[in-house]
Design a protein around this motif. Structure first.
Motif, PDB file in Angstrom:
ATOM      1  N   SER A 160      -4.511  14.200   6.277  1.00  0.00           N
ATOM      2  CA  SER A 160      -5.817  14.859   6.427  1.00  0.00           C
ATOM      3  C   SER A 160      -6.203  14.867   7.921  1.00  0.00           C
ATOM      4  O   SER A 160      -6.703  15.629   8.372  1.00  0.00           O
ATOM      5  N   ARG A 161      -5.968  13.846   8.543  1.00  0.00           N
ATOM      6  CA  ARG A 161      -6.082  13.827  10.030  1.00  0.00           C
ATOM      7  C   ARG A 161      -5.267  14.981  10.819  1.00  0.00           C
ATOM      8  O   ARG A 161      -5.829  15.553  11.659  1.00  0.00           O
ATOM      9  N   SER A 162      -3.986  14.974  10.482  1.00  0.00           N
ATOM     10  CA  SER A 162      -3.297  15.868  11.151  1.00  0.00           C
ATOM     11  C   SER A 162      -3.523  17.505  10.687  1.00  0.00           C
ATOM     12  O   SER A 162      -3.662  18.410  11.578  1.00  0.00           O
ATOM     13  N   GLY A 163      -3.900  17.493   9.222  1.00  0.00           N
ATOM     14  CA  GLY A 163      -4.526  18.876   9.011  1.00  0.00           C
ATOM     15  C   GLY A 163      -5.785  19.327   9.659  1.00  0.00           C
ATOM     16  O   GLY A 163      -6.073  20.440   9.928  1.00  0.00           O
ATOM     17  N   LEU A 164      -6.768  18.334   9.743  1.00  0.00           N
ATOM     18  CA  LEU A 164      -7.909  18.497  10.615  1.00  0.00           C
ATOM     19  C   LEU A 164      -7.713  19.223  12.096  1.00  0.00           C
ATOM     20  O   LEU A 164      -8.154  20.078  12.230  1.00  0.00           O
ATOM     21  N   ALA A 165      -6.702  18.283  12.669  1.00  0.00           N
ATOM     22  CA  ALA A 165      -6.484  18.616  14.029  1.00  0.00           C
ATOM     23  C   ALA A 165      -5.777  19.963  13.941  1.00  0.00           C
ATOM     24  O   ALA A 165      -5.998  20.871  14.840  1.00  0.00           O
ATOM     25  N   GLU A 166      -4.993  20.495  13.090  1.00  0.00           N
ATOM     26  CA  GLU A 166      -4.187  21.843  13.281  1.00  0.00           C
ATOM     27  C   GLU A 166      -5.343  22.766  12.891  1.00  0.00           C
ATOM     28  O   GLU A 166      -5.348  23.940  13.395  1.00  0.00           O
ATOM     29  N   ALA A 167      -6.113  22.715  11.788  1.00  0.00           N
ATOM     30  CA  ALA A 167      -7.229  23.435  11.488  1.00  0.00           C
ATOM     31  C   ALA A 167      -8.251  23.954  12.641  1.00  0.00           C
ATOM     32  O   ALA A 167      -8.508  25.042  12.833  1.00  0.00           O
ATOM     33  N   LEU A 168      -8.565  22.716  13.424  1.00  0.00           N
ATOM     34  CA  LEU A 168      -9.514  23.177  14.434  1.00  0.00           C
ATOM     35  C   LEU A 168      -8.716  23.930  15.659  1.00  0.00           C
ATOM     36  O   LEU A 168      -9.452  24.675  16.200  1.00  0.00           O
ATOM     37  N   ARG A 169      -7.592  23.481  15.907  1.00  0.00           N
ATOM     38  CA  ARG A 169      -6.873  24.291  17.002  1.00  0.00           C
ATOM     39  C   ARG A 169      -6.565  25.728  16.661  1.00  0.00           C
ATOM     40  O   ARG A 169      -6.921  26.407  17.489  1.00  0.00           O
ATOM     41  N   GLU A 191      -8.194  27.544  14.513  1.00  0.00           N
ATOM     42  CA  GLU A 191      -9.699  28.174  14.490  1.00  0.00           C
ATOM     43  C   GLU A 191     -10.313  28.541  15.656  1.00  0.00           C
ATOM     44  O   GLU A 191     -10.778  29.646  16.271  1.00  0.00           O
ATOM     45  N   ARG A 192     -10.059  27.577  16.649  1.00  0.00           N
ATOM     46  CA  ARG A 192     -10.484  27.817  17.988  1.00  0.00           C
ATOM     47  C   ARG A 192      -9.600  29.075  18.815  1.00  0.00           C
ATOM     48  O   ARG A 192     -10.214  29.822  19.407  1.00  0.00           O
ATOM     49  N   LYS A 193      -8.516  28.881  18.433  1.00  0.00           N
ATOM     50  CA  LYS A 193      -7.265  30.154  19.293  1.00  0.00           C
ATOM     51  C   LYS A 193      -7.869  31.462  18.333  1.00  0.00           C
ATOM     52  O   LYS A 193      -8.036  32.471  19.054  1.00  0.00           O
ATOM     53  N   ARG A 194      -8.335  31.350  17.034  1.00  0.00           N
ATOM     54  CA  ARG A 194      -8.655  32.612  16.238  1.00  0.00           C
ATOM     55  C   ARG A 194      -9.900  33.264  17.003  1.00  0.00           C
ATOM     56  O   ARG A 194     -10.148  34.335  16.957  1.00  0.00           O
ATOM     57  N   ALA A 195     -10.783  32.493  17.316  1.00  0.00           N
ATOM     58  CA  ALA A 195     -12.243  32.574  18.076  1.00  0.00           C
ATOM     59  C   ALA A 195     -11.985  33.044  19.494  1.00  0.00           C
ATOM     60  O   ALA A 195     -12.916  33.629  20.149  1.00  0.00           O
ATOM     61  N   GLY A 196     -10.685  33.013  19.970  1.00  0.00           N
ATOM     62  CA  GLY A 196     -10.518  33.603  21.478  1.00  0.00           C
ATOM     63  C   GLY A 196     -11.101  32.470  22.349  1.00  0.00           C
ATOM     64  O   GLY A 196     -11.389  33.148  23.578  1.00  0.00           O
ATOM     65  N   ILE A 229     -18.205  21.645  16.851  1.00  0.00           N
ATOM     66  CA  ILE A 229     -16.994  22.690  17.073  1.00  0.00           C
ATOM     67  C   ILE A 229     -16.996  23.847  16.081  1.00  0.00           C
ATOM     68  O   ILE A 229     -17.006  25.270  16.632  1.00  0.00           O
ATOM     69  N   LEU A 230     -17.419  23.539  14.768  1.00  0.00           N
ATOM     70  CA  LEU A 230     -17.525  24.735  14.045  1.00  0.00           C
ATOM     71  C   LEU A 230     -18.443  25.769  14.328  1.00  0.00           C
ATOM     72  O   LEU A 230     -18.400  27.043  14.261  1.00  0.00           O
ATOM     73  N   GLU A 231     -19.547  25.500  14.667  1.00  0.00           N
ATOM     74  CA  GLU A 231     -20.870  26.034  15.129  1.00  0.00           C
ATOM     75  C   GLU A 231     -20.339  26.883  16.341  1.00  0.00           C
ATOM     76  O   GLU A 231     -20.587  28.312  16.154  1.00  0.00           O
ATOM     77  N   ALA A 232     -19.663  26.325  17.293  1.00  0.00           N
ATOM     78  CA  ALA A 232     -19.555  26.815  18.564  1.00  0.00           C
ATOM     79  C   ALA A 232     -18.307  28.179  18.386  1.00  0.00           C
ATOM     80  O   ALA A 232     -18.338  29.139  18.950  1.00  0.00           O
ATOM     81  N   ILE A 233     -17.351  27.848  17.356  1.00  0.00           N
ATOM     82  CA  ILE A 233     -16.422  28.865  17.178  1.00  0.00           C
ATOM     83  C   ILE A 233     -16.771  30.062  15.979  1.00  0.00           C
ATOM     84  O   ILE A 233     -16.087  30.761  15.689  1.00  0.00           O
ATOM     85  N   GLY A 234     -17.983  29.751  15.197  1.00  0.00           N
ATOM     86  CA  GLY A 234     -18.702  30.807  14.499  1.00  0.00           C
ATOM     87  C   GLY A 234     -17.634  30.763  13.021  1.00  0.00           C
ATOM     88  O   GLY A 234     -17.699  31.756  12.539  1.00  0.00           O
ATOM     89  N   ALA A 235     -17.371  29.346  12.630  1.00  0.00           N
ATOM     90  CA  ALA A 235     -16.803  29.531  11.365  1.00  0.00           C
ATOM     91  C   ALA A 235     -17.470  29.845  10.198  1.00  0.00           C
ATOM     92  O   ALA A 235     -18.703  29.265  10.261  1.00  0.00           O
ATOM     93  N   GLY A 236     -17.172  30.665   9.300  1.00  0.00           N
ATOM     94  CA  GLY A 236     -17.697  30.845   7.986  1.00  0.00           C
ATOM     95  C   GLY A 236     -17.805  29.925   7.026  1.00  0.00           C
ATOM     96  O   GLY A 236     -17.267  28.895   7.279  1.00  0.00           O
TER      97      GLY A 236
END
Length: 279
Positions: free
Chosen positions: A11-20, A22-27, A62-69
């Motif tokens: 879950s820790r590695s999955g969280l790191a990957e997901a945040l990375r 989504e940050r890239k997807r948000a540009g 972080i989720l608010e900053a990247i505008g995650a749905g």
């Protein structure tokens, strides 16, 4: 309750990957995201690299900053909650050395200001006499002298005026005959003495008290500030850092505390219970 350590690591590695991702997807660059979240770029890098487990609040920012749905945010927050859970099993602690656990607790106590201990089954080490500590460790293999000494040494934290302690004990926890009658009487005398320390609030919940304690399954737990909760089970300890979990346990503690006796009324009951052991 059991947990697979591998699933928590995943879950820790999955969280790191997901945040990375989504940050890239948000540009956004790490630097830009760090500014939006009022964090350092190094912290963002460590989170995305799996070197630092972010708190639930960090992830929400972080989720608010990247505008995650909403659906995605809920999924990532679920990962964050699991990543902020730690399972310390009894056997691993024994292999490592129980005295090492005392060092971990001392470190946590050094950075905590407010402590809340709910003790429905037995007396915790910070309140225990050396004889009671030895009796509580009797089933552990090997020489426990170092662990006993470390537990007693940790009790110095009770006299630190910058820290505040609240201990709630059920009558069962106080009177459970873990040692001989005279040693139990001496242990209860110790509780009476500790209850007079200015920055310590000690309460007891007598048997027969009508309230939520009669309706709720009870577990030993300790709340450290608003930082984390440690819930003890027969086979280990569960560490919860999600602010929702911490808040829930703080609320439970306040409810139990409202049914406890404190001050002179508490000491009257303790004196009576000690007298029963002496007689």
């Amino acid at each position: 309750m059991t947990f697979e350590p591998e699933s928590l690591d995943q879950s820790r590695s999955g969280l790191a990957e997901a945040l990375r991702n989504e940050r890239k997807r948000a540009g956004l660059t790490q630097t830009r995201l760090a500014r939006l979240c009022n964090m350092s770029q190094t912290k963002i890098s460590n989170i995305e690299g799996g070197k630092l487990t972010p708190t639930i609040v960090d992830v929400e920012l972080i989720l608010e900053a990247i505008g995650a749905g909403s659906p995605l945010a809920a999924e990532i927050l679920a990962l964050a909650r699991t990543a902020n859970t730690e399972w310390q099993d009894l056997w691993a602690s024994r292999r490592r050395g129980i005295d090492k656990k005392q060092n971990d607790l001392a470190g946590l106590e050094s950075v905590t200001t407010e402590f809340r201990f709910f003790l429905p089954t037995m007396i915790t080490g910070l309140l225990a006499t050396p004889d009671y500590v030895r009796a509580s460790l009797a089933r552990n293999p090997g020489d426990m002298s170092r662990t006993v000494a470390r537990k007693i040494e940790r009790q110095k934290v009770l006299t630190d005026p910058s820290k505040f302690f609240t201990f709630l004990l059920t009558e069962q926890a106080v009177r459970w005959p873990l040692a001989s009658p005279i040693l139990m009487a001496m242990q209860i005398d110790r509780l009476i003495s500790v209850s007079r320390i200015p920055n310590v609030r000690l309460g007891v919940i007598p048997l027969g008290t009508v309230g939520p304690v009669n309706e709720t399954p009870l577990s030993v737990f300790t709340v450290y500030d608003r930082r984390l909760v440690q819930v003890e089970t027969h086979t280990g300890a569960l560490i919860l850092r999600d602010h929702r979990d911490v808040t829930a346990y703080r609320d439970d503690f306040e409810r139990y505390e409202s049914y406890a006796l404190h001050g002179d009324e508490c000491r009257e009951h303790l004196t009576e219970w000690a007298s029963r052991f002496r007689s």
